[in-house]
Scaffold this motif. Structure first.
Motif, PDB file in Angstrom:
ATOM      1  N   MET A 150      -1.149 -14.904 -13.302  1.00  0.00           N
ATOM      2  CA  MET A 150      -0.395 -13.948 -14.188  1.00  0.00           C
ATOM      3  C   MET A 150      -0.503 -12.208 -13.604  1.00  0.00           C
ATOM      4  O   MET A 150      -1.429 -12.392 -13.398  1.00  0.00           O
ATOM      5  CB  MET A 150      -0.921 -13.953 -15.627  1.00  0.00           C
ATOM      6  N   SER A 151       0.962 -12.381 -13.416  1.00  0.00           N
ATOM      7  CA  SER A 151       0.781 -10.583 -12.884  1.00  0.00           C
ATOM      8  C   SER A 151      -0.560  -9.689 -13.716  1.00  0.00           C
ATOM      9  O   SER A 151       0.050  -9.615 -14.921  1.00  0.00           O
ATOM     10  CB  SER A 151       1.966  -9.913 -12.637  1.00  0.00           C
ATOM     11  N   PRO A 152      -0.767  -8.782 -12.794  1.00  0.00           N
ATOM     12  CA  PRO A 152      -1.149  -7.431 -13.547  1.00  0.00           C
ATOM     13  C   PRO A 152      -0.733  -6.968 -13.969  1.00  0.00           C
ATOM     14  O   PRO A 152      -1.152  -5.747 -14.812  1.00  0.00           O
ATOM     15  CB  PRO A 152      -2.412  -7.120 -12.477  1.00  0.00           C
ATOM     16  N   LEU A 153       0.929  -6.745 -13.701  1.00  0.00           N
ATOM     17  CA  LEU A 153       1.662  -6.079 -14.416  1.00  0.00           C
ATOM     18  C   LEU A 153       1.683  -6.556 -16.656  1.00  0.00           C
ATOM     19  O   LEU A 153       2.623  -5.244 -17.460  1.00  0.00           O
ATOM     20  CB  LEU A 153       2.950  -5.571 -14.303  1.00  0.00           C
ATOM     21  N   THR A 154       1.355  -7.440 -16.493  1.00  0.00           N
ATOM     22  CA  THR A 154       1.679  -7.810 -17.327  1.00  0.00           C
ATOM     23  C   THR A 154       1.213  -7.290 -19.338  1.00  0.00           C
ATOM     24  O   THR A 154       0.092  -6.862 -19.018  1.00  0.00           O
ATOM     25  CB  THR A 154       1.269  -9.311 -17.763  1.00  0.00           C
ATOM     26  N   VAL A 207       9.400 -14.521 -18.004  1.00  0.00           N
ATOM     27  CA  VAL A 207       9.013 -13.918 -19.773  1.00  0.00           C
ATOM     28  C   VAL A 207       7.521 -12.685 -19.423  1.00  0.00           C
ATOM     29  O   VAL A 207       7.880 -12.510 -20.485  1.00  0.00           O
ATOM     30  CB  VAL A 207       8.148 -15.358 -19.738  1.00  0.00           C
ATOM     31  N   LEU A 208       6.496 -13.290 -19.204  1.00  0.00           N
ATOM     32  CA  LEU A 208       5.796 -13.253 -19.942  1.00  0.00           C
ATOM     33  C   LEU A 208       4.902 -11.189 -19.296  1.00  0.00           C
ATOM     34  O   LEU A 208       5.466 -10.569 -20.121  1.00  0.00           O
ATOM     35  CB  LEU A 208       4.228 -13.828 -19.096  1.00  0.00           C
ATOM     36  N   MET A 209       5.657 -10.819 -17.881  1.00  0.00           N
ATOM     37  CA  MET A 209       5.792  -9.950 -17.287  1.00  0.00           C
ATOM     38  C   MET A 209       6.557  -9.274 -17.815  1.00  0.00           C
ATOM     39  O   MET A 209       6.482  -7.717 -17.789  1.00  0.00           O
ATOM     40  CB  MET A 209       5.595 -10.066 -15.326  1.00  0.00           C
ATOM     41  N   GLU A 210       7.955  -9.747 -17.402  1.00  0.00           N
ATOM     42  CA  GLU A 210       9.046  -8.853 -18.216  1.00  0.00           C
ATOM     43  C   GLU A 210       9.953  -8.838 -18.995  1.00  0.00           C
ATOM     44  O   GLU A 210      10.313  -7.793 -19.732  1.00  0.00           O
ATOM     45  CB  GLU A 210      10.428  -8.970 -17.136  1.00  0.00           C
ATOM     46  N   MET A 242      -9.602  -7.809  -5.888  1.00  0.00           N
ATOM     47  CA  MET A 242     -10.326  -8.830  -5.578  1.00  0.00           C
ATOM     48  C   MET A 242     -11.202  -9.070  -4.705  1.00  0.00           C
ATOM     49  O   MET A 242     -12.349  -9.971  -5.428  1.00  0.00           O
ATOM     50  CB  MET A 242      -8.848  -9.930  -5.069  1.00  0.00           C
ATOM     51  N   MET A 243     -11.615  -8.638  -3.497  1.00  0.00           N
ATOM     52  CA  MET A 243     -12.485  -7.882  -2.530  1.00  0.00           C
ATOM     53  C   MET A 243     -13.406  -8.062  -3.617  1.00  0.00           C
ATOM     54  O   MET A 243     -14.425  -8.241  -3.451  1.00  0.00           O
ATOM     55  CB  MET A 243     -12.228  -7.276  -1.925  1.00  0.00           C
ATOM     56  N   ASP A 244     -13.669  -6.978  -4.235  1.00  0.00           N
ATOM     57  CA  ASP A 244     -14.505  -6.462  -5.011  1.00  0.00           C
ATOM     58  C   ASP A 244     -15.181  -8.010  -5.663  1.00  0.00           C
ATOM     59  O   ASP A 244     -16.084  -8.405  -6.539  1.00  0.00           O
ATOM     60  CB  ASP A 244     -14.543  -5.549  -6.515  1.00  0.00           C
ATOM     61  N   ILE A 245     -13.960  -8.674  -6.642  1.00  0.00           N
ATOM     62  CA  ILE A 245     -15.412  -9.581  -7.588  1.00  0.00           C
ATOM     63  C   ILE A 245     -15.156 -10.830  -6.646  1.00  0.00           C
ATOM     64  O   ILE A 245     -15.909 -11.847  -6.935  1.00  0.00           O
ATOM     65  CB  ILE A 245     -13.929 -10.320  -8.570  1.00  0.00           C
ATOM     66  N   PHE A 246     -14.464 -11.416  -5.535  1.00  0.00           N
ATOM     67  CA  PHE A 246     -14.781 -12.626  -4.709  1.00  0.00           C
ATOM     68  C   PHE A 246     -16.608 -12.315  -3.452  1.00  0.00           C
ATOM     69  O   PHE A 246     -17.283 -12.834  -3.949  1.00  0.00           O
ATOM     70  CB  PHE A 246     -13.636 -12.447  -3.475  1.00  0.00           C
ATOM     71  N   ASN A 297      -3.786 -18.387 -16.820  1.00  0.00           N
ATOM     72  CA  ASN A 297      -4.852 -17.941 -14.878  1.00  0.00           C
ATOM     73  C   ASN A 297      -4.892 -16.975 -14.943  1.00  0.00           C
ATOM     74  O   ASN A 297      -3.666 -16.231 -14.295  1.00  0.00           O
ATOM     75  CB  ASN A 297      -3.395 -18.338 -14.318  1.00  0.00           C
ATOM     76  N   ALA A 298      -5.585 -16.129 -15.723  1.00  0.00           N
ATOM     77  CA  ALA A 298      -5.816 -14.523 -15.749  1.00  0.00           C
ATOM     78  C   ALA A 298      -6.586 -13.842 -14.560  1.00  0.00           C
ATOM     79  O   ALA A 298      -7.019 -12.827 -15.298  1.00  0.00           O
ATOM     80  CB  ALA A 298      -5.903 -14.150 -16.769  1.00  0.00           C
ATOM     81  N   VAL A 299      -6.651 -14.127 -13.739  1.00  0.00           N
ATOM     82  CA  VAL A 299      -8.328 -13.925 -12.288  1.00  0.00           C
ATOM     83  C   VAL A 299      -7.369 -12.260 -12.050  1.00  0.00           C
ATOM     84  O   VAL A 299      -8.338 -10.972 -12.048  1.00  0.00           O
ATOM     85  CB  VAL A 299      -8.712 -14.269 -11.842  1.00  0.00           C
ATOM     86  N   THR A 300      -6.860 -12.519 -11.689  1.00  0.00           N
ATOM     87  CA  THR A 300      -5.812 -10.961 -10.900  1.00  0.00           C
ATOM     88  C   THR A 300      -5.748 -10.182 -12.162  1.00  0.00           C
ATOM     89  O   THR A 300      -6.404  -8.961 -11.581  1.00  0.00           O
ATOM     90  CB  THR A 300      -5.012 -11.313 -10.143  1.00  0.00           C
ATOM     91  N   PHE A 301      -5.064 -10.544 -12.626  1.00  0.00           N
ATOM     92  CA  PHE A 301      -4.553  -9.922 -14.047  1.00  0.00           C
ATOM     93  C   PHE A 301      -5.911  -9.201 -14.609  1.00  0.00           C
ATOM     94  O   PHE A 301      -6.352  -7.821 -14.790  1.00  0.00           O
ATOM     95  CB  PHE A 301      -4.614 -10.409 -15.706  1.00  0.00           C
ATOM     96  N   SER A 302      -7.513 -10.162 -14.677  1.00  0.00           N
ATOM     97  CA  SER A 302      -8.688  -9.604 -15.130  1.00  0.00           C
ATOM     98  C   SER A 302      -9.693  -8.479 -14.261  1.00  0.00           C
ATOM     99  O   SER A 302      -9.459  -7.269 -14.995  1.00  0.00           O
ATOM    100  CB  SER A 302      -9.471 -10.999 -15.429  1.00  0.00           C
ATOM    101  N   ALA A 303      -9.040  -8.515 -12.923  1.00  0.00           N
ATOM    102  CA  ALA A 303     -10.237  -7.790 -11.935  1.00  0.00           C
ATOM    103  C   ALA A 303      -9.277  -6.094 -12.147  1.00  0.00           C
ATOM    104  O   ALA A 303      -9.979  -5.081 -12.635  1.00  0.00           O
ATOM    105  CB  ALA A 303     -10.268  -7.856 -10.773  1.00  0.00           C
ATOM    106  N   ALA A 304      -7.714  -6.214 -12.817  1.00  0.00           N
ATOM    107  CA  ALA A 304      -6.978  -5.011 -12.965  1.00  0.00           C
ATOM    108  C   ALA A 304      -7.871  -4.438 -13.916  1.00  0.00           C
ATOM    109  O   ALA A 304      -7.436  -3.127 -13.633  1.00  0.00           O
ATOM    110  CB  ALA A 304      -5.888  -5.350 -12.777  1.00  0.00           C
TER     111      ALA A 304
END
Length: 344
Positions: A318-322, A284-287, A40-44, A27-34
């Motif tokens: 998934m966090s944008p900081l991953t 795990v994924l981010m840290e 998120m407003m841009d892609i919405f 689930n990487a939408v916010t990650f992908s936008a970053a």
């Protein structure tokens, strides 16, 4: 799986037909936008930007699957004009239903006028054209989840105990509206619908409240999805171990699990539903280190992939900081596990 593409492989997994490939769907939408410098407003606001960043990030990092929409804004259309607990027009429709009489104030819903839904349909069209072999899914809130948002969390949780009829009536009212949009997505050829239930876990309500207030609505709505020929993945977001026997009867083709032990779920339910998950996205994924990520991802594959009914994923968004390397390690772990599980 021979000449099968990833859409066909995913379908086989959700139909329990087996596979020798472990999809990695994050689930990487916010990650992908970053990654593309978009908010998120841009892609919405732009199907083109949504598709660009999600497809581009997937291709760059080598994972599978495309999220093409987030169908969650029905309340804004039917209750945005109504006052919330603060006495002002909510705009988003949340915290507006506090009694049965409020339900009568809802506006009719027309899925063809829902920009949220129409944006997802347009994004799906772009993704089908540009990456036709990738499985595409849409996030959809079920009627009970939307009812909770419209009541506001505090009011909804209280109502489940003191006035369950209000919550149940609102969820029932929402069913046809939400399904009308789901039908549009199904007709457009979405590969599966992904339904998160973060507010119904053991962190939020008891098993008793879940069974009394949500279960029948979930079964009825999900059966309509099932009968329409679509695939459904239920995200058991939070503590669900004490109510998975109920979720088992909710017509999900797969469970995206979190806050649990993958091996235990696979052992008890893996012959009944496909399993998705369960790498902790934050700790795990981010840290985590790349080595830790690889080890946990690889073990999840071994624990749940032996029958070919497993999709490797994080436990939630998934966090944008991953770190990018951590994502690459997840993909490598899946490919390595296939060699052991399927003798590739």
């Amino acid at each position: 799986m021979g000449q099968l593409n990833k859409r066909e492989i995913t379908k086989n997994i959700l139909e329990h037909k087996g596979t020798d490939y472990i999809p990695v769907m994050l689930n990487a939408v916010t990650f992908s936008a970053a990654q593309y410098g978009y908010s998120m407003m841009d892609i919405f606001a732009s199907s083109e930007k949504w598709a660009e960043c999600v497809m581009g990030t997937r291709e760059k990092l080598g994972f599978d699957g495309l999220c093409c929409g987030n169908y969650v804004l029905v309340p804004a259309m039917i209750a945005g004009h109504m006052e919330n607990s603060g006495g002002v027009a909510s705009g988003n429709g949340e915290d507006t239903i506090h009694c049965l009489e409020d339900i009568e104030k809802l506006k009719p819903y027309d899925p063809d006028q829902c920009m949220n839904l129409q944006g997802g349909l347009k994004t799906l069209e772009i993704m089908r054209r540009e990456q036709p072999d990738e499985p595409a899914y849409v996030i959809i809130l079920n009627p009970a989840s939307i009812a909770l948002n419209m009541m506001g969390g505090k009011n909804a949780f209280k109502s489940m105990i003191t006035n369950p009829n209000l919550f149940i009536t609102l969820a029932n009212t929402m069913e046809d509206m939400v399904f009308s949009g789901a039908q549009k997505l199904i007709d457009a050829g979405v590969d599966y619908l992904w339904s998160p239930m973060p507010n119904f876990s053991g962190y939020c309500i008891s098993r008793k409240s879940y069974e009394k207030c949500c279960w029948e609505s979930n079964k009825r709505f999900n059966k309509r999805i099932h009968d329409a020929g679509a695939k459904l993945v239920i995200h058991t977001c939070g503590k669900y171990d004490d109510r998975l026997d109920l979720v088992e009867q909710e017509y999900g083709d797969g469970w995206h699990i979190s806050d649990t032990v993958t091996a235990n779920i696979a052992e008890k339910y893996g012959d009944k539903v496909a399993i998705m998950g369960n790498i902790p996205c934050s700790s795990v994924l981010m840290e985590g280190t790349p080595e830790e990520v690889y080890r946990i991802a690889y073990q999840d594959c071994l624990d749940a992939g032996k029958n070919g009914g497993f999709i490797l994923s994080g436990d939630c968004d998934m966090s944008p900081l991953t770190p990018l390397e951590n994502i690459r390690q997840v993909v490598q772990a899946a490919r390595a596990a296939e060699k052991v599980l399927y003798k590739k």
